[in-house]
Design a protein around this motif. Structure first.
Motif, PDB file in Angstrom:
ATOM      1  N   LEU A 135       0.854  -1.191   0.000  1.00 25.84           N
ATOM      2  CA  LEU A 135       0.000   0.000   0.000  1.00 25.84           C
ATOM      3  C   LEU A 135       0.882   1.230   0.000  1.00 25.84           C
ATOM      4  N   PHE A 136       0.261   2.371  -0.314  1.00 27.03           N
ATOM      5  CA  PHE A 136       0.980   3.642  -0.218  1.00 27.03           C
ATOM      6  C   PHE A 136       0.032   4.720   0.288  1.00 27.03           C
ATOM      7  N   LEU A 137       0.605   5.734   0.903  1.00 26.61           N
ATOM      8  CA  LEU A 137      -0.164   6.853   1.448  1.00 26.61           C
ATOM      9  C   LEU A 137      -0.118   8.006   0.446  1.00 26.61           C
ATOM     10  N   ARG A 138      -1.309   8.424   0.015  1.00 28.29           N
ATOM     11  CA  ARG A 138      -1.435   9.514  -0.956  1.00 28.29           C
ATOM     12  C   ARG A 138      -2.881   9.985  -0.942  1.00 28.29           C
ATOM     13  N   THR A 139      -3.136  11.231  -1.337  1.00 31.76           N
ATOM     14  CA  THR A 139      -4.509  11.761  -1.355  1.00 31.76           C
ATOM     15  C   THR A 139      -4.838  12.316  -2.740  1.00 31.76           C
ATOM     16  N   PRO A 140      -5.001  11.467  -3.735  1.00 30.09           N
ATOM     17  CA  PRO A 140      -5.233  11.952  -5.101  1.00 30.09           C
ATOM     18  C   PRO A 140      -6.603  12.589  -5.319  1.00 30.09           C
ATOM     19  N   THR A 141      -7.570  12.335  -4.423  1.00 31.71           N
ATOM     20  CA  THR A 141      -8.925  12.808  -4.715  1.00 31.71           C
ATOM     21  C   THR A 141      -9.149  14.278  -4.367  1.00 31.71           C
ATOM     22  N   ASP A 142      -8.163  14.960  -3.772  1.00 26.30           N
ATOM     23  CA  ASP A 142      -8.315  16.397  -3.540  1.00 26.30           C
ATOM     24  C   ASP A 142      -7.276  17.190  -4.318  1.00 26.30           C
ATOM     25  N   GLU A 143      -6.666  16.557  -5.342  1.00 29.61           N
ATOM     26  CA  GLU A 143      -5.601  17.192  -6.102  1.00 29.61           C
ATOM     27  C   GLU A 143      -6.071  17.543  -7.509  1.00 29.61           C
ATOM     28  N   THR A 144      -5.651  18.708  -7.993  1.00 28.95           N
ATOM     29  CA  THR A 144      -5.906  19.089  -9.381  1.00 28.95           C
ATOM     30  C   THR A 144      -4.615  19.430 -10.110  1.00 28.95           C
ATOM     31  N   ASP A 145      -3.721  20.167  -9.443  1.00 26.53           N
ATOM     32  CA  ASP A 145      -2.490  20.637 -10.101  1.00 26.53           C
ATOM     33  C   ASP A 145      -1.237  20.176  -9.366  1.00 26.53           C
ATOM     34  N   GLY A 146      -1.304  19.003  -8.728  1.00 23.75           N
ATOM     35  CA  GLY A 146      -0.122  18.516  -8.041  1.00 23.75           C
ATOM     36  C   GLY A 146      -0.412  18.140  -6.613  1.00 23.75           C
ATOM     37  N   ASN A 147       0.606  17.652  -5.945  1.00 21.15           N
ATOM     38  CA  ASN A 147       0.464  17.159  -4.590  1.00 21.15           C
ATOM     39  C   ASN A 147       0.190  18.302  -3.613  1.00 21.15           C
ATOM     40  N   ASN A 148      -0.840  18.114  -2.779  1.00 13.76           N
ATOM     41  CA  ASN A 148      -1.209  19.138  -1.800  1.00 13.76           C
ATOM     42  C   ASN A 148      -0.433  19.029  -0.493  1.00 13.76           C
ATOM     43  N   GLY A 149       0.404  18.015  -0.377  1.00 17.21           N
ATOM     44  CA  GLY A 149       1.200  17.866   0.824  1.00 17.21           C
ATOM     45  C   GLY A 149       0.444  17.308   2.011  1.00 17.21           C
ATOM     46  N   ASN A 150      -0.698  16.646   1.757  1.00 15.04           N
ATOM     47  CA  ASN A 150      -1.491  16.089   2.858  1.00 15.04           C
ATOM     48  C   ASN A 150      -1.727  14.589   2.667  1.00 15.04           C
ATOM     49  N   ASP A 151      -0.716  13.906   2.165  1.00 18.31           N
ATOM     50  CA  ASP A 151      -0.862  12.503   1.782  1.00 18.31           C
ATOM     51  C   ASP A 151      -1.071  11.558   2.958  1.00 18.31           C
ATOM     52  N   ILE A 152      -0.934  12.037   4.186  1.00 20.81           N
ATOM     53  CA  ILE A 152      -1.146  11.166   5.348  1.00 20.81           C
ATOM     54  C   ILE A 152      -2.625  10.824   5.538  1.00 20.81           C
ATOM     55  N   TYR A 153      -3.515  11.418   4.759  1.00 20.60           N
ATOM     56  CA  TYR A 153      -4.946  11.209   4.937  1.00 20.60           C
ATOM     57  C   TYR A 153      -5.550  10.221   3.936  1.00 20.60           C
ATOM     58  N   GLY A 154      -4.734   9.535   3.164  1.00 21.42           N
ATOM     59  CA  GLY A 154      -5.270   8.589   2.190  1.00 21.42           C
ATOM     60  C   GLY A 154      -4.441   7.327   2.107  1.00 21.42           C
ATOM     61  N   VAL A 155      -5.108   6.189   1.821  1.00 19.02           N
ATOM     62  CA  VAL A 155      -4.408   4.911   1.655  1.00 19.02           C
ATOM     63  C   VAL A 155      -4.921   4.230   0.393  1.00 19.02           C
ATOM     64  N   TRP A 156      -3.982   3.728  -0.406  1.00 22.94           N
ATOM     65  CA  TRP A 156      -4.319   3.076  -1.674  1.00 22.94           C
ATOM     66  C   TRP A 156      -3.511   1.801  -1.793  1.00 22.94           C
ATOM     67  N   PHE A 157      -4.094   0.789  -2.425  1.00 23.46           N
ATOM     68  CA  PHE A 157      -3.533  -0.552  -2.438  1.00 23.46           C
ATOM     69  C   PHE A 157      -2.867  -0.830  -3.786  1.00 23.46           C
ATOM     70  N   GLY A 158      -1.537  -0.941  -3.754  1.00 21.53           N
ATOM     71  CA  GLY A 158      -0.764  -1.170  -4.963  1.00 21.53           C
ATOM     72  C   GLY A 158       0.554  -0.438  -4.868  1.00 21.53           C
ATOM     73  N   SER A 159       1.069  -0.028  -6.024  1.00 24.17           N
ATOM     74  CA  SER A 159       2.325   0.716  -6.086  1.00 24.17           C
ATOM     75  C   SER A 159       2.050   2.081  -6.697  1.00 24.17           C
ATOM     76  N   PRO A 160       2.636   3.162  -6.137  1.00 23.27           N
ATOM     77  CA  PRO A 160       2.371   4.497  -6.673  1.00 23.27           C
ATOM     78  C   PRO A 160       2.970   4.662  -8.060  1.00 23.27           C
ATOM     79  N   GLY A 161       2.390   5.557  -8.829  1.00 20.99           N
ATOM     80  CA  GLY A 161       2.859   5.834 -10.183  1.00 20.99           C
ATOM     81  C   GLY A 161       1.843   6.675 -10.909  1.00 20.99           C
ATOM     82  N   MET A 162       2.073   6.884 -12.201  1.00 14.46           N
ATOM     83  CA  MET A 162       1.158   7.668 -13.023  1.00 14.46           C
ATOM     84  C   MET A 162       0.682   6.811 -14.202  1.00 14.46           C
ATOM     85  N   PRO A 163      -0.344   5.967 -14.005  1.00 16.86           N
ATOM     86  CA  PRO A 163      -1.160   5.813 -12.802  1.00 16.86           C
ATOM     87  C   PRO A 163      -0.572   4.753 -11.860  1.00 16.86           C
TER      88      PRO A 163
END
Length: 294
Positions: A135-163
């Motif tokens: 898993l990785f910690l990231r908050t993609p659902t409140d982002e439009t133009d880049g990382n908001n610096g609040n990734d401690i509030y989200g968890v996603w299952f897999g490996s980070p990347g684009m996508p």
């Protein structure tokens, strides 16, 4: 006198014939570890498989200590001797269908008079002995133009990347089952959604942000909105337990089911993406058992 003897003998013959025609019964004894109380809306049911066809051996429940309401059943002797397999299913209460439900939890192949029951024998749900994931910690659902610096509030299952990409080693579940992610909050488990496809979005995003609400193509959740009772959002994922469970479909409870093959306790200083965190196996939650026929 002859008439009297006839009256006595004929009923005796009828009773004798009736006894001879009645099927003989044999015993089935079941021992299972790791089951849980399903509540008032579901129950367990045993089945023997004879020439490919299921025959019910009866239903049973389990109390809060894991004790079976009954562990001894009877079946037609001829059917039981011919049975190739024993299966445990989860059935609804009331049950409108006499056939086995899709949620086949345990199965075992008879070898002589006994069978070893596990999730890894078809048609049960799968083998979890190699279970793994990240898993990785990231908050993609409140982002439009880049990382908001609040990734401690989200968890996603897999490996980070684009996508992001999936990274589970888990069996593909048969019909009747789905995976579900959980974060253990202050008041108990909070679902991240159900899924059967590791490389697709899960069943819901009730807590996510509003900028990119759909999220990436892997299961997971951000925790910004609509906090459940007893919780305060945004929810810091660090220092919390993250669980992957296997749930029956339909699901008889809003709580996690007994089978939780993966979990991890994140450190309070767990790093956010691009760092990943490994799940640990939790095979003690996988039920098992045995059955004997006599």
């Amino acid at each position: 006198m002859k008439k009297l003897l006839a009256l006595l003998i004929i009923p005796a013959l009828l009773v004798s014939c009736g006894d001879d025609d009645s099927p003989s019964l044999a015993n089935i004894n079941v021992t299972i570890n790791g089951l849980e109380d399903l509540g008032a809306t579901a129950q367990y049911e045993g089945w023997i498989i004879v020439d490919g066809a299921p025959i019910s051996t009866g239903t049973f429940s389990v109390d809060g200590n894991g004790n079976l309401s009954t562990s001894s059943f009877t079946a037609n002797t001829e059917d039981l001797e011919s049975a190739s397999k024993f299966v445990i299913t989860i059935e609804p209460i009331p049950d409108p269908d006499p056939a086995p439900a899709d949620a086949k939890l345990l199965a075992g192949d008879f070898n002589g008079t006994s069978a070893t029951l596990s999730t890894g024998v078809a048609p049960a749900l799968g083998d979890f002995s190699n279970a793994a994931g990240t898993l990785f910690l990231r908050t993609p659902t409140d982002e439009t133009d880049g990382n908001n610096g609040n990734d401690i509030y989200g968890v996603w299952f897999g490996s980070p990347g684009m996508p992001p990409t999936p990274n589970f080693t888990l069996p593909t579940l048969p019909a009747g089952w789905a995976y579900e992610g959980w974060v253990i909050g202050e008041s108990g488990p909070i679902s991240t959604g159900t899924f059967t496809d590791f490389g697709a979005r899960d069943s819901g995003n009730p807590f996510s942000g509003t900028e990119n609400n759909a999220g990436p193509p892997v299961p997971g959740e951000d925790f910004f909105n609509a906090a459940p009772a007893g919780e305060t959002f945004p929810l810091d994922i660090r220092g919390r337990r993250i669980v992957i469970s296997v749930e029956p479909v339909p699901d008889n409870s809003p709580a996690p089911f007994l089978l939780k093959p993966l979990l991890v306790d994140l450190a309070t200083d767990a790093a956010t993406a691009p760092a990943t965190h490994n799940f640990n196996q939790n095979l003690g939650s996988v039920p098992s058992g045995s059955v004997t026929r006599q």
